[in-house]
Design an enzyme around this catalytic site. Structure first.
Site, PDB file in Angstrom:
ATOM      1  N   CYS A 135     -10.875   4.106  -1.359  1.00 49.76           N
ATOM      2  CA  CYS A 135     -11.285   5.463  -1.581  1.00 49.76           C
ATOM      3  C   CYS A 135     -13.159   5.061  -2.048  1.00 49.76           C
ATOM      4  CB  CYS A 135     -10.418   6.249  -1.481  1.00 49.76           C
ATOM      5  SG  CYS A 135      -9.524   6.777  -2.242  1.00 49.76           S
TER       6      CYS A 135
HETATM    7  N1  LIG Z   1      -4.554   8.737   0.314  1.00 49.64           N
HETATM    8  C1  LIG Z   1      -5.895   8.503   0.129  1.00 49.64           C
HETATM    9  O1  LIG Z   1      -7.084   8.838   0.090  1.00 49.64           O
HETATM   10  C2  LIG Z   1      -6.369   6.693   0.755  1.00 49.64           C
HETATM   11  C3  LIG Z   1      -8.454   6.272   0.231  1.00 49.64           C
HETATM   12  C4  LIG Z   1      -7.946   4.711   0.534  1.00 49.64           C
HETATM   13  C5  LIG Z   1      -6.642   3.568   0.781  1.00 49.64           C
HETATM   14  N2  LIG Z   1      -5.483   4.243   0.139  1.00 49.64           N
HETATM   15  C6  LIG Z   1      -3.959   3.354   0.392  1.00 49.64           C
HETATM   16  O2  LIG Z   1      -3.414   3.751   1.435  1.00 49.64           O
HETATM   17  C7  LIG Z   1      -2.457   3.699   1.120  1.00 49.64           C
HETATM   18  C8  LIG Z   1      -2.138   4.839   2.214  1.00 49.64           C
HETATM   19  O3  LIG Z   1      -2.030   5.997   1.270  1.00 49.64           O
HETATM   20  P1  LIG Z   1      -1.640   7.299   1.827  1.00 49.64           P
HETATM   21  O4  LIG Z   1      -2.228   8.244   0.832  1.00 49.64           O
HETATM   22  O5  LIG Z   1      -1.454   7.254   3.235  1.00 49.64           O
HETATM   23  O6  LIG Z   1       0.139   7.598   0.938  1.00 49.64           O
HETATM   24  P2  LIG Z   1       1.395   8.055   1.474  1.00 49.64           P
HETATM   25  O7  LIG Z   1       1.002   9.407   1.881  1.00 49.64           O
HETATM   26  O8  LIG Z   1       1.449   8.402  -0.160  1.00 49.64           O
HETATM   27  O9  LIG Z   1       1.890   7.578   2.020  1.00 49.64           O
HETATM   28  C9  LIG Z   1       3.120   6.660   2.656  1.00 49.64           C
HETATM   29  C10 LIG Z   1       3.474   6.345   3.924  1.00 49.64           C
HETATM   30  O10 LIG Z   1       4.232   5.342   3.473  1.00 49.64           O
HETATM   31  C11 LIG Z   1       5.469   5.515   3.769  1.00 49.64           C
HETATM   32  N3  LIG Z   1       6.435   4.945   3.600  1.00 49.64           N
HETATM   33  C12 LIG Z   1       6.321   4.456   1.534  1.00 49.64           C
HETATM   34  N4  LIG Z   1       7.454   3.442   1.257  1.00 49.64           N
HETATM   35  C13 LIG Z   1       7.803   2.791   1.958  1.00 49.64           C
HETATM   36  C14 LIG Z   1       8.560   1.240   2.183  1.00 49.64           C
HETATM   37  N5  LIG Z   1       8.776   1.133   1.366  1.00 49.64           N
HETATM   38  N6  LIG Z   1       7.944   1.005   3.402  1.00 49.64           N
HETATM   39  C15 LIG Z   1       7.554   0.792   4.550  1.00 49.64           C
HETATM   40  N7  LIG Z   1       7.304   2.363   4.711  1.00 49.64           N
HETATM   41  C16 LIG Z   1       6.767   3.594   2.985  1.00 49.64           C
HETATM   42  C17 LIG Z   1       6.130   6.640   4.069  1.00 49.64           C
HETATM   43  O11 LIG Z   1       5.412   7.128   5.474  1.00 49.64           O
HETATM   44  P3  LIG Z   1       7.508   7.302   5.993  1.00 49.64           P
HETATM   45  O12 LIG Z   1       8.616   8.231   5.571  1.00 49.64           O
HETATM   46  O13 LIG Z   1       6.596   7.758   7.218  1.00 49.64           O
HETATM   47  O14 LIG Z   1       7.381   5.743   5.908  1.00 49.64           O
HETATM   48  C18 LIG Z   1       4.979   7.329   3.489  1.00 49.64           C
HETATM   49  O15 LIG Z   1       4.785   8.569   4.194  1.00 49.64           O
HETATM   50  C19 LIG Z   1      -1.975   3.340  -0.204  1.00 49.64           C
HETATM   51  O16 LIG Z   1      -2.133   2.036  -1.473  1.00 49.64           O
HETATM   52  C20 LIG Z   1      -3.157   4.143  -1.092  1.00 49.64           C
HETATM   53  O17 LIG Z   1      -4.089   4.106  -1.969  1.00 49.64           O
HETATM   54  C21 LIG Z   1      -5.547   5.651   0.593  1.00 49.64           C
END
Ligand SMILES: NC(=O)c1ccc[n+]([C@@H]2O[C@H](COP(=O)([O-])OP(=O)(O)OC[C@H]3O[C@@H](n4cnc5c(N)ncnc54)[C@H](OP(=O)(O)O)[C@@H]3O)[C@@H](O)[C@H]2O)c1
Length: 324
Positions: A135
């Protein structure tokens, strides 16, 4: 219609993908995988979807989907792909940092293309695997790419960017706790943020010699959006800079040069990146703004999906800003 799978469905970027894809004219969500909520309704994690979907999270995958989005934290995407095999024709769009750098771009024989459409549209159209940019990286790269391309990033570049709390993911932490974050501001990871390597690699791909990048990220007390300011020495006048940026982004579906100074809410809840230019003495100030969960993550991921499947680039992404 294409069939889509989402991994990490209860997180923030996974939730945004569900919201976009439920409205997408050419995509159907086949499954939303969750490690913690298998068998429960999607609305248990995303109650705003009550009345829109009856879907349940799954604990398994359909390996034959047309495209799968990985919405997992750093290191978990590669682990997930090692443990779960998709068909050879399944396209993969990964939102994590796992495959963004050149040195990580080939994984188990799969080549990942860096998914910034303003930079690599034709490569994305031919790609089977996409590393979706970060982001901060998206917001800052779009602010600086026209200068890099023109060889005008030779001097030191100072960057400040403030982000909303959703940038840190769904799991609460000390610095996303309401009592701490609300009515508060702070910087973090001064000059060492993990997106710097990605940003530098992308800018250097346009011109090998760029000045030092000094990046200071800030936490804002709002849930979503990134407002970035960057400044560097620039010899031309403001009109030269505006023309340079307008030319560079003339084909871009979502990146636009603004005449008036920016405020964050003009892009929040959209897939747009807005850019503003201001010249003071010999310094050019570039401001860019995105929604971290849309252009900074899930919106850009769908934009990439559209390009990969030959759909109109803005399918599912004609969104409305919150504004007020
Ligand atoms: N947030 C942002 O603004 C943003 C922007 C750009 C990129 N990103 C990237 O996008 C990715 C996701 O970000 P996010 O903000 O959506 O994160 P998040 O809110 O923490 O969601 C990630 C989800 O992954 C699942 N998970 C956790 N550990 C896991 C495992 N070992 N195996 C499989 N599933 C697992 C969990 O969902 P379940 O409990 O449903 O399995 C968790 O809710 C990250 O790499 C982040 O750096 C985020």
């Amino acid at each position: 219609m294409i069939n889509v799978g989402i991994i990490g469905g209860s997180g923030y970027t996974g939730g945004e993908l569900i919201r976009i894809l439920l409205q997408h004219p050419q995509a159907k969500i086949d499954f939303v995988y969750s490690t913690t909520r298998a068998g429960k309704k999607v609305t248990t994690a995303h109650p705003d979807l009550l009345g829109t979907t009856e879907m349940e999270f799954t604990g398994g995958i359909n390996p034959a989907v047309d495209v799968v989005f990985l919405c997992l934290g750093h290191g978990n995407s590669s682990k997930f792909l090692q443990e779960n095999k998709f068909s050879d024709r399944t396209k993969i769009i990964d939102l994590s940092t796992d495959f963004r750098l050149q040195e990580d771009a080939v994984f188990e024989g799969k080549e990942f293309v860096y998914g910034l459409p303003e930079l690599k549209k034709s490569d994305i159209q031919k790609a089977n695997h996409i590393a979706n940019p970060g982001c901060f990286a998206t917001t800052i790269e779009l602010a600086l790419l026209p200068l890099a391309q023109a060889g005008l990033l030779q001097h030191d570049i100072h960057i400040n960017a403030i982000t909303g709390s959703t940038g840190a993911g769904v799991r609460p932490s000390e610095t996303t706790h309401f009592s701490w974050r609300n009515n508060n501001a702070s910087w973090y990871k001064p000059f060492t943020h993990q997106h710097l390597e990605e940003i530098e690699e992308v800018l250097k791909s346009r011109h090998p010699h760029i000045g030092e990048l000094y990046f200071l990220p800030h936490r804002g007390d709002f849930p979503r959006g990134i407002l970035a300011t960057a400044y560097t020495k620039f010899n031309g006048n403001e009109e030269d800079a505006i023309q340079l940026y307008r030319n560079f982004y003339k084909e871009a579906a979502f990146t636009h040069v603004a005449e008036a100074p920016l405020h964050l809410k003009q892009v929040v809840n959209t897939n747009n990146c807005h850019i503003h230019l201001h010249k003071h003495k010999n310094i050019l100030l570039i401001t860019s703004a995105t929604d971290n969960l849309l252009k900074g993550a899930s919106g850009q991921a769908v934009q990439n999906m559209n390009l990969m499947f030959g759909f109109p680039e803005d399918d599912g992404l004609r969104l409305k800003a919150g504004v007020f």
